[in-house]
Design a protein around this motif. Structure first.
Motif, PDB file in Angstrom:
ATOM      1  N   VAL A  72       0.833  -1.203   0.000  1.00 48.90           N
ATOM      2  CA  VAL A  72       0.000   0.000   0.000  1.00 48.90           C
ATOM      3  C   VAL A  72       0.866   1.251   0.000  1.00 48.90           C
ATOM      4  N   LEU A  73       1.939   1.241   0.799  1.00 50.88           N
ATOM      5  CA  LEU A  73       2.824   2.405   0.856  1.00 50.88           C
ATOM      6  C   LEU A  73       3.504   2.642  -0.494  1.00 50.88           C
ATOM      7  N   ARG A  74       3.926   1.548  -1.152  1.00 51.39           N
ATOM      8  CA  ARG A  74       4.551   1.701  -2.470  1.00 51.39           C
ATOM      9  C   ARG A  74       3.564   2.261  -3.486  1.00 51.39           C
ATOM     10  N   GLU A  75       2.331   1.745  -3.438  1.00 50.21           N
ATOM     11  CA  GLU A  75       1.313   2.244  -4.360  1.00 50.21           C
ATOM     12  C   GLU A  75       1.007   3.715  -4.111  1.00 50.21           C
ATOM     13  N   MET A  76       0.917   4.091  -2.818  1.00 51.13           N
ATOM     14  CA  MET A  76       0.667   5.490  -2.486  1.00 51.13           C
ATOM     15  C   MET A  76       1.812   6.373  -2.966  1.00 51.13           C
ATOM     16  N   SER A  77       3.043   5.888  -2.797  1.00 50.17           N
ATOM     17  CA  SER A  77       4.200   6.666  -3.246  1.00 50.17           C
ATOM     18  C   SER A  77       4.175   6.848  -4.759  1.00 50.17           C
ATOM     19  N   THR A  78       3.812   5.779  -5.484  1.00 54.40           N
ATOM     20  CA  THR A  78       3.716   5.868  -6.939  1.00 54.40           C
ATOM     21  C   THR A  78       2.632   6.856  -7.355  1.00 54.40           C
ATOM     22  N   MET A  79       1.465   6.772  -6.696  1.00 54.26           N
ATOM     23  CA  MET A  79       0.371   7.678  -7.018  1.00 54.26           C
ATOM     24  C   MET A  79       0.760   9.126  -6.761  1.00 54.26           C
ATOM     25  N   MET A  80       1.451   9.377  -5.637  1.00 49.88           N
ATOM     26  CA  MET A  80       1.867  10.737  -5.323  1.00 49.88           C
ATOM     27  C   MET A  80       2.863  11.255  -6.361  1.00 49.88           C
ATOM     28  N   ALA A  81       3.754  10.394  -6.813  1.00 54.10           N
ATOM     29  CA  ALA A  81       4.711  10.816  -7.840  1.00 54.10           C
ATOM     30  C   ALA A  81       3.991  11.158  -9.134  1.00 54.10           C
ATOM     31  N   GLU A  82       3.011  10.323  -9.506  1.00 52.80           N
ATOM     32  CA  GLU A  82       2.239  10.599 -10.722  1.00 52.80           C
ATOM     33  C   GLU A  82       1.462  11.899 -10.593  1.00 52.80           C
ATOM     34  N   GLN A  83       0.881  12.136  -9.400  1.00 51.78           N
ATOM     35  CA  GLN A  83       0.132  13.369  -9.189  1.00 51.78           C
ATOM     36  C   GLN A  83       1.036  14.591  -9.260  1.00 51.78           C
ATOM     37  N   ARG A  84       2.273  14.463  -8.755  1.00 51.81           N
ATOM     38  CA  ARG A  84       3.202  15.591  -8.843  1.00 51.81           C
ATOM     39  C   ARG A  84       3.533  15.904 -10.304  1.00 51.81           C
ATOM     40  N   VAL A  85       3.707  14.852 -11.106  1.00 49.19           N
ATOM     41  CA  VAL A  85       3.979  15.060 -12.536  1.00 49.19           C
ATOM     42  C   VAL A  85       2.784  15.727 -13.203  1.00 49.19           C
ATOM     43  N   GLU A  86       1.573  15.216 -12.897  1.00 48.01           N
ATOM     44  CA  GLU A  86       0.367  15.810 -13.473  1.00 48.01           C
ATOM     45  C   GLU A  86       0.203  17.261 -13.035  1.00 48.01           C
ATOM     46  N   LEU A  87       0.551  17.553 -11.783  1.00 51.51           N
ATOM     47  CA  LEU A  87       0.444  18.927 -11.289  1.00 51.51           C
ATOM     48  C   LEU A  87       1.394  19.846 -12.035  1.00 51.51           C
ATOM     49  N   ARG A  88       2.620  19.367 -12.293  1.00 56.51           N
ATOM     50  CA  ARG A  88       3.576  20.183 -13.046  1.00 56.51           C
ATOM     51  C   ARG A  88       3.059  20.443 -14.460  1.00 56.51           C
ATOM     52  N   HIS A  89       2.497  19.399 -15.081  1.00 57.44           N
ATOM     53  CA  HIS A  89       1.944  19.578 -16.427  1.00 57.44           C
ATOM     54  C   HIS A  89       0.791  20.566 -16.403  1.00 57.44           C
ATOM     55  N   THR A  90      -0.061  20.441 -15.376  1.00 50.96           N
ATOM     56  CA  THR A  90      -1.200  21.353 -15.266  1.00 50.96           C
ATOM     57  C   THR A  90      -0.739  22.786 -15.093  1.00 50.96           C
ATOM     58  N   LYS A  91       0.270  22.986 -14.244  1.00 53.98           N
ATOM     59  CA  LYS A  91       0.804  24.327 -14.047  1.00 53.98           C
ATOM     60  C   LYS A  91       1.385  24.880 -15.349  1.00 53.98           C
ATOM     61  N   THR A  92       2.074  24.020 -16.101  1.00 61.15           N
ATOM     62  CA  THR A  92       2.641  24.456 -17.377  1.00 61.15           C
ATOM     63  C   THR A  92       1.542  24.868 -18.345  1.00 61.15           C
ATOM     64  N   GLU A  93       0.488  24.032 -18.406  1.00 68.73           N
ATOM     65  CA  GLU A  93      -0.624  24.338 -19.304  1.00 68.73           C
ATOM     66  C   GLU A  93      -1.337  25.625 -18.874  1.00 68.73           C
TER      67      GLU A  93
END
Length: 238
Positions: A72-93
């Motif tokens: 569960v912790l690994r999955e949460m860490s992966t999800m948080m990393a993906e969300q950070r990437v999506e947030l950066r893309h959103t900010k760029t857009e």
């Protein structure tokens, strides 16, 4: 003598009965104590067994849950990393969108240090306003004189013309959208200075172009005082 013997026999019988009764009572107490002890020992063993079983079940549960927690912790860490990437893309857009929404320009016709009449010519030309006051969003091209809409929306354009009067050569300028005439400013007089202005709001799609034209046989004047100008800005998106 017989009486004495009888008494002795009777006494012996009584003593023997008392001893037998005593022995019977003693055996009964011991047996009870033994049973009670065995019962307590059995209950103690049962309690100990139950405790061991509970501890074993808890250990098994912990061993079973431990890998699940790590997963569960690994999955949460992966999800948080993906969300950070999506947030950066959103900010760029969003940054790109905000940049596109900041659209405004204003320029005068003559380049810095230059001045005089433009025209008359034998063919129509695109007027290139070279003295840039502002060009937010860089939608206006000072090399070609063409404004290109970066977003769909309503845009306001204004233009002013100026010249020295000449009854044989009118002063005018036309606003074009995608190669089609939209509006005109024109003035004709025999003497003195003449000027005119106009302005329109246009609904533009992305990529639509707007520019100023000078017709055949017309002229326009500008110098360091910036008499002839062309401006536009986005009112709101649609």
């Amino acid at each position: 003598m017989k009486s004495v013997v009888s008494l002795l026999v009777l006494l012996h019988c009584c003593l023997s009965g008392a001893q037998v009764h005593k022995d019977r009572d003693g055996v009964s107490v011991n047996e009870i104590q033994q049973v009670d002890y065995e019962d307590r020992e059995s209950r103690g063993n049962d309690i100990q067994t139950d405790k061991q079983r509970a501890e074993a079940a808890l250990t098994h549960s912990q061993q079973t849950c431990q890998p699940d927690i790590h997963t569960v912790l690994r999955e949460m860490s992966t999800m948080m990393a993906e969300q950070r990437v999506e947030l950066r893309h959103t900010k760029t857009e969003l940054g790109a969108m905000e940049a596109r929404l900041r659209v405004a320009f204003s320029a005068s016709l003559a380049a810095p240090g230059q001045g005089g009449d433009t025209g008359p010519f034998n063919t129509a030309i695109t007027l290139v306003y070279r003295n840039i006051y502002s060009n937010i969003g860089n939608a206006y091209n000072p090399t070609t004189g063409i404004f290109t809409a970066p977003v769909r929306g309503l845009y306001l354009f204004r233009f002013y013309i100026y010249a020295w009067a000449d009854s044989s050569v009118p002063t005018s300028a036309l606003l074009y959208k995608n190669g089609h005439q939209i509006a005109i400013a024109q003035a004709v007089h025999s003497s003195g200075a003449i000027n005119s202005s106009n302005g329109v709001s246009l609904l533009l799609e992305v990529g639509d172009v707007v520019n100023m034209h000078l017709s055949t046989g017309r002229k326009i004047f500008d110098n360091e005082y910036h008499h002839s100008t062309f401006s536009g800005h986005l009112l709101f998106t649609m």
